[in-house]
Design an enzyme around this catalytic site. Sequence first.
Site, mmCIF file in Angstrom:
data_model
loop_
_atom_site.group_PDB
_atom_site.id
_atom_site.type_symbol
_atom_site.label_atom_id
_atom_site.label_comp_id
_atom_site.label_asym_id
_atom_site.label_seq_id
_atom_site.Cartn_x
_atom_site.Cartn_y
_atom_site.Cartn_z
ATOM 1 C CD GLU A 107 41.777 33.841 30.270
ATOM 2 O OE1 GLU A 107 42.652 34.576 30.553
ATOM 3 O OE2 GLU A 107 40.995 34.104 29.362
ATOM 4 C CB CYS B 270 43.518 40.437 28.001
ATOM 5 S SG CYS B 270 43.292 42.178 29.381
ATOM 6 C CG HIS C 208 41.219 37.862 31.360
ATOM 7 N ND1 HIS C 208 42.401 37.059 31.403
ATOM 8 C CD2 HIS C 208 41.175 38.928 31.226
ATOM 9 C CE1 HIS C 208 43.280 38.285 31.370
ATOM 10 N NE2 HIS C 208 42.480 39.246 31.194
#
Length: 191
Positions: free
Chosen positions: A174, A79, A172
């Site tokens: 994650e 990001c 993202h």
Amino acid sequence: MLLLIDNYDSFTYNLYQYFCELGAEVVVKRNDELQLTDIERLAPQHLVISPGPCTPNEAGISVAAIRHFAGKLPILGVCLGHQALGQAFGAEVVRARAVMHGKTSAIRHLGVGVFRGLSDPLTVTRYHSLVLKADTLPDCFEVTAWSERDGVRDEIMGIRHRALALEGVQFHPESVLSEQGHQLLDNFLNR
């Protein structure tokens, strides 16, 4: 050891957790608590630049670390870290066409680098209002992933340096809503 530079983002420890689950030894340092010499002393084998709430200009050591360690160790930008990677090599960071905070998108990719073996299209979670401006991305990078609007390439979602072990993802991996996030991060660790 993997050094994760924290740009004061709530997702930093999600990245930490994912990398630990993949067997990495991870050290987290805030972007304003270390210098390049500190990073050299830590001697990481991988460097990850985290997301964050600002632009690369306010991301502490992030851009300088990318410039200094490019070609010396593998670097992944997530990001804001992706934007910092592009900016470190001359790309412009601009406002995105649409603010994407906590929204999922199906992106397309080339199946190389961190995208090796992943589904295409791939559903990912996006939290950003800025992107790399496509026509300013230097030729040393290839666009490895992108969003689409009405079937046409829209905004850059992934970049990869053509000669150095440098990759960035605008989304993202994650996030729990991103598909195959562990595999993407494992691809970075095991290039």
